[in-house]
Structure formats: structure tokens, C-alpha cells
Design a protein around this motif. Structure first.
Motif, PDB file in Angstrom:
ATOM      1  N   LEU A  54       0.826  -1.340  -0.132  1.00 37.97           N
ATOM      2  CA  LEU A  54      -0.031  -0.048   0.018  1.00 37.97           C
ATOM      3  C   LEU A  54       0.744   1.179   0.022  1.00 37.97           C
ATOM      4  N   GLY A  55       0.802   2.096  -0.952  1.00 41.56           N
ATOM      5  CA  GLY A  55       1.947   3.151  -1.161  1.00 41.56           C
ATOM      6  C   GLY A  55       3.067   2.517  -1.983  1.00 41.56           C
ATOM      7  N   CYS A  56       2.931   1.750  -2.826  1.00 39.53           N
ATOM      8  CA  CYS A  56       4.021   0.688  -3.662  1.00 39.53           C
ATOM      9  C   CYS A  56       4.949   1.494  -4.250  1.00 39.53           C
ATOM     10  N   GLY A  57       4.595   2.867  -4.687  1.00 35.16           N
ATOM     11  CA  GLY A  57       5.742   3.611  -5.465  1.00 35.16           C
ATOM     12  C   GLY A  57       6.114   2.770  -6.849  1.00 35.16           C
ATOM     13  N   PRO A  58       7.205   2.792  -7.181  1.00 34.34           N
ATOM     14  CA  PRO A  58       7.584   2.291  -8.353  1.00 34.34           C
ATOM     15  C   PRO A  58       7.601   0.573  -8.240  1.00 34.34           C
ATOM     16  N   GLY A  59       7.169   0.074  -7.316  1.00 30.18           N
ATOM     17  CA  GLY A  59       7.136  -1.167  -7.156  1.00 30.18           C
ATOM     18  C   GLY A  59       8.104  -2.304  -6.671  1.00 30.18           C
ATOM     19  N   VAL A  72       1.918 -10.919  -4.438  1.00 26.49           N
ATOM     20  CA  VAL A  72       1.654  -9.481  -4.148  1.00 26.49           C
ATOM     21  C   VAL A  72       1.118  -8.806  -5.055  1.00 26.49           C
ATOM     22  N   ARG A  73       0.427  -7.623  -4.623  1.00 27.65           N
ATOM     23  CA  ARG A  73      -0.183  -6.538  -5.686  1.00 27.65           C
ATOM     24  C   ARG A  73       0.264  -5.245  -4.979  1.00 27.65           C
ATOM     25  N   GLY A  74       0.267  -4.233  -5.675  1.00 27.83           N
ATOM     26  CA  GLY A  74       0.608  -2.932  -5.450  1.00 27.83           C
ATOM     27  C   GLY A  74      -0.512  -1.820  -5.707  1.00 27.83           C
ATOM     28  N   LEU A  75      -0.593  -1.032  -4.682  1.00 31.12           N
ATOM     29  CA  LEU A  75      -1.388   0.149  -4.960  1.00 31.12           C
ATOM     30  C   LEU A  75      -0.824   1.513  -4.616  1.00 31.12           C
ATOM     31  N   ASP A  76      -0.913   2.397  -5.386  1.00 27.16           N
ATOM     32  CA  ASP A  76      -0.519   3.910  -5.167  1.00 27.16           C
ATOM     33  C   ASP A  76      -1.330   4.873  -5.547  1.00 27.16           C
ATOM     34  N   LEU A  77      -1.407   5.959  -4.847  1.00 25.74           N
ATOM     35  CA  LEU A  77      -1.984   7.419  -5.295  1.00 25.74           C
ATOM     36  C   LEU A  77      -1.601   7.844  -6.404  1.00 25.74           C
ATOM     37  N   SER A  78      -0.226   7.631  -6.817  1.00 22.55           N
ATOM     38  CA  SER A  78       0.188   8.554  -8.229  1.00 22.55           C
ATOM     39  C   SER A  78       0.140   7.582  -9.376  1.00 22.55           C
ATOM     40  N   PHE A  94      -0.438  -3.831 -10.414  1.00 22.26           N
ATOM     41  CA  PHE A  94      -0.550  -2.489  -9.761  1.00 22.26           C
ATOM     42  C   PHE A  94      -1.883  -1.682 -10.102  1.00 22.26           C
ATOM     43  N   GLU A  95      -2.423  -1.116  -9.376  1.00 21.69           N
ATOM     44  CA  GLU A  95      -3.280  -0.033  -9.543  1.00 21.69           C
ATOM     45  C   GLU A  95      -3.240   1.059  -8.940  1.00 21.69           C
ATOM     46  N   VAL A  96      -3.785   2.118  -9.369  1.00 26.51           N
ATOM     47  CA  VAL A  96      -4.021   3.494  -8.684  1.00 26.51           C
ATOM     48  C   VAL A  96      -5.148   3.227  -7.602  1.00 26.51           C
ATOM     49  N   GLY A  97      -5.015   3.863  -6.533  1.00 20.31           N
ATOM     50  CA  GLY A  97      -6.042   4.088  -5.506  1.00 20.31           C
ATOM     51  C   GLY A  97      -5.369   4.761  -4.191  1.00 20.31           C
ATOM     52  N   SER A  98      -6.296   4.840  -3.290  1.00 23.92           N
ATOM     53  CA  SER A  98      -5.899   5.767  -2.031  1.00 23.92           C
ATOM     54  C   SER A  98      -6.053   4.678  -0.796  1.00 23.92           C
ATOM     55  N   THR A 100      -7.024   5.558   1.940  1.00 24.76           N
ATOM     56  CA  THR A 100      -8.362   5.956   2.552  1.00 24.76           C
ATOM     57  C   THR A 100      -9.670   5.190   2.147  1.00 24.76           C
ATOM     58  N   GLU A 101      -9.463   4.544   1.017  1.00 26.43           N
ATOM     59  CA  GLU A 101     -10.604   3.699   0.572  1.00 26.43           C
ATOM     60  C   GLU A 101     -10.136   2.452  -0.294  1.00 26.43           C
ATOM     61  N   LEU A 102      -9.628   1.496   0.352  1.00 28.76           N
ATOM     62  CA  LEU A 102      -9.018   0.418  -0.426  1.00 28.76           C
ATOM     63  C   LEU A 102      -9.911  -0.435  -1.214  1.00 28.76           C
ATOM     64  N   PRO A 103      -9.298  -0.716  -2.424  1.00 25.52           N
ATOM     65  CA  PRO A 103     -10.426  -1.396  -3.519  1.00 25.52           C
ATOM     66  C   PRO A 103     -10.171  -3.016  -3.265  1.00 25.52           C
ATOM     67  N   TYR A 104     -10.249  -3.316  -1.848  1.00 26.62           N
ATOM     68  CA  TYR A 104     -10.291  -4.795  -1.873  1.00 26.62           C
ATOM     69  C   TYR A 104     -11.364  -5.181  -0.758  1.00 26.62           C
ATOM     70  N   ALA A 105     -12.055  -6.159  -0.901  1.00 26.33           N
ATOM     71  CA  ALA A 105     -13.071  -6.912  -0.210  1.00 26.33           C
ATOM     72  C   ALA A 105     -12.596  -7.132   1.225  1.00 26.33           C
ATOM     73  N   ASP A 106     -13.747  -7.045   2.338  1.00 29.37           N
ATOM     74  CA  ASP A 106     -13.434  -7.268   3.510  1.00 29.37           C
ATOM     75  C   ASP A 106     -12.754  -8.451   3.838  1.00 29.37           C
ATOM     76  N   GLY A 107     -11.487  -8.557   4.616  1.00 31.49           N
ATOM     77  CA  GLY A 107     -10.939  -9.788   4.966  1.00 31.49           C
ATOM     78  C   GLY A 107     -10.378 -10.719   3.681  1.00 31.49           C
ATOM     79  N   SER A 108      -9.856 -10.018   2.786  1.00 32.12           N
ATOM     80  CA  SER A 108      -9.551 -10.769   1.512  1.00 32.12           C
ATOM     81  C   SER A 108      -8.018 -10.819   1.517  1.00 32.12           C
ATOM     82  N   LEU A 109      -7.333 -10.111   2.324  1.00 28.78           N
ATOM     83  CA  LEU A 109      -5.747  -9.997   2.415  1.00 28.78           C
ATOM     84  C   LEU A 109      -5.148 -10.891   3.445  1.00 28.78           C
ATOM     85  N   ALA A 110      -4.048 -11.732   3.134  1.00 25.21           N
ATOM     86  CA  ALA A 110      -3.324 -12.428   4.227  1.00 25.21           C
ATOM     87  C   ALA A 110      -2.349 -11.345   4.783  1.00 25.21           C
TER      88      ALA A 110
END
Length: 216
Positions: A54-59, A72-78, A94-98, A100-110
């Protein structure tokens, strides 16, 4: 302009030069590699599953974890950072996102990690961000945070106007580890380990890494 807007604009501006400068940074940081390796091992020992940077930058951190066998997958605001991450690590999503509002379902991440990205979250938003981390992690899921340390105040704001060869308007926040732990507890995490280390040039403050577990 909000803090989020300013952070996005700054990282869009510096993305390519940031990636070039930090691409091989982990090679000279055995302690960071060890901590990331411990995080990966905890996730594997817990049964594995998807992990979000979360906040992965250039990965670069996501790529290191992928090399350790992490899903692993990555998310960044930029958006520009995400473009660089996709170009340099095409097998990782990788995807763009914040945060403050993560694009993942409840309880979906290890697992999830925020490697020097909560430093851009204002104090008034941090509780909500940690609640989002808790929402997307399954019970027993692992969270790894890295941030610069504020020695006295809950946060020490540093305003950057020049970085990575560019004029920018970016605020970073050194934070008091005890305050971060309090907010993690309030969000439903059990802190399990904490490391504080002295600064190494060009760092100007102590650094903190905190591992926590999503409570059942």
C-alpha cells in the motif's frame, strides 16, 4: 489543494527519477531485507494468500516480496508511479488508489505493508486509514509499517519543496511509535514486534518498523 492531491502531484512529478535513484537501495540494506523476509515468512506460515503493498511507488518492495514467493499486488495514489511500476515489474498487478478507500473486499488479504507511505497521512486521517487496513485483512493477517520517528510530538511535519531533482510541494510526517501503536490497537490490531534503528546517511531521524497482527 488537499494533502492527498499534493502528495499525488509530487510523486507524479518525481516518479521516474525516484525509481532510478532507489531501484537498488535494498541491496545495501540487509536489515530491511531481513524484516521484509520475516514478514513474508509469517504470511507463508499463516497459510499464504494475497498481500498488498500500500503506497507501492515504483514497485521495488513489491518486486522484492514477489521474489520471496509472496502473492503480492501494489496500490499507489500516483498514476505515474503505477505506470513506472507496471513497466518495470509487468508480472505484478498494480493499480491506482488511496489508502483511505482500499479497493479490496473485507478480509480478503493475508497481509499488507505500508513501507514509508503512512508518512504522508495526516494525523486526523490516520485512524480511518488503519481501520481500512483492518477491514481488508483477514483475522490473523499481518501488517508491516515503516516510518520515520518523531522523538517528542505525535508528528513532526517536514515540508519538502525540492527532491529528486524537481520542485515539489510535499509534506512528510515523522511519527511517535507509541502513538502509532495506540491507533493500531484501536483499529483492531495486536502489535507483535517493533524495531527502532539509528539514522544512516542521508537519513536525518531514527527509523521505525512495526509488525502487527489483525485480531480475530
Amino acid at each position: 489543494m488537499t494533502d492527498l492531491d499534493a502528495t499525488r502531484a509530487a510523486y507524479d512529478t518525481v516518479a521516474a527519477d525516484y525509481a532510478d535513484l532507489l531501484r537498488d537501495e535494498l541491496a545495501d540494506k540487509p536489515l530491511d531485507r531481513a524484516l521484509l523476509g520475516a514478514f513474508a515468512e509469517h504470511v507463508a506460515r499463516d497459510g499464504g494468500g494475497p498481500v498488498a503493498d500500500l503506497g507501492c511507488g515504483p514497485g521495488r518492495i513489491a518486486a522484492h516480496l514477489a521474489g520471496l514467493g509472496v502473492d503480492v499486488r501494489g496500490l499507489d495514489l500516483s498514476p505515474r508511479m503505477v505506470e513506472v511500476a507496471r513497466a518495470e515489474h509487468p508480472v505484478i498487478p498494480f493499480e491506482v488508489g488511496s489508502m483511505t478507500e482500499l479497493p479490496y473486499a473485507d478480509g480478503s488479504l493475508a497481509g499488507a505493508l505500508s513501507w514509508y507511505s503512512i508518512i504522508h497521512v495526516p494525523q486526523e486521517l490516520q485512524a480511518a486509514v488503519f481501520a481500512e487496513f483492518a477491514r481488508v485483512l483477514r483475522p490473523g493477517g499481518r501488517l508491516l509499517l515503516a516510518f520515520q520517528v518523531s522523538e517528542e510530538a505525535d508528528e513532526d511535519v517536514v515540508h519538502l519543496t525540492r527532491a529528486y531533482g524537481h520542485d515539489i510541494d510535499l509534506r512528510t510526517r515523522r511519527q511517535r511509535p507509541a502513538r502509532v501503536r495506540e491507533r493500531l490497537l484501536a483499529a483492531g490490531f495486536a502489535p507483535t514486534a517493533e524495531l527502532l534503528r539509528e539514522p544512516e546517511a542521508p537519513e536525518k531521524s531514527r527509523q521505525a518498523v512495526l509488525l502487527a497482527t489483525r485480531a480475530s
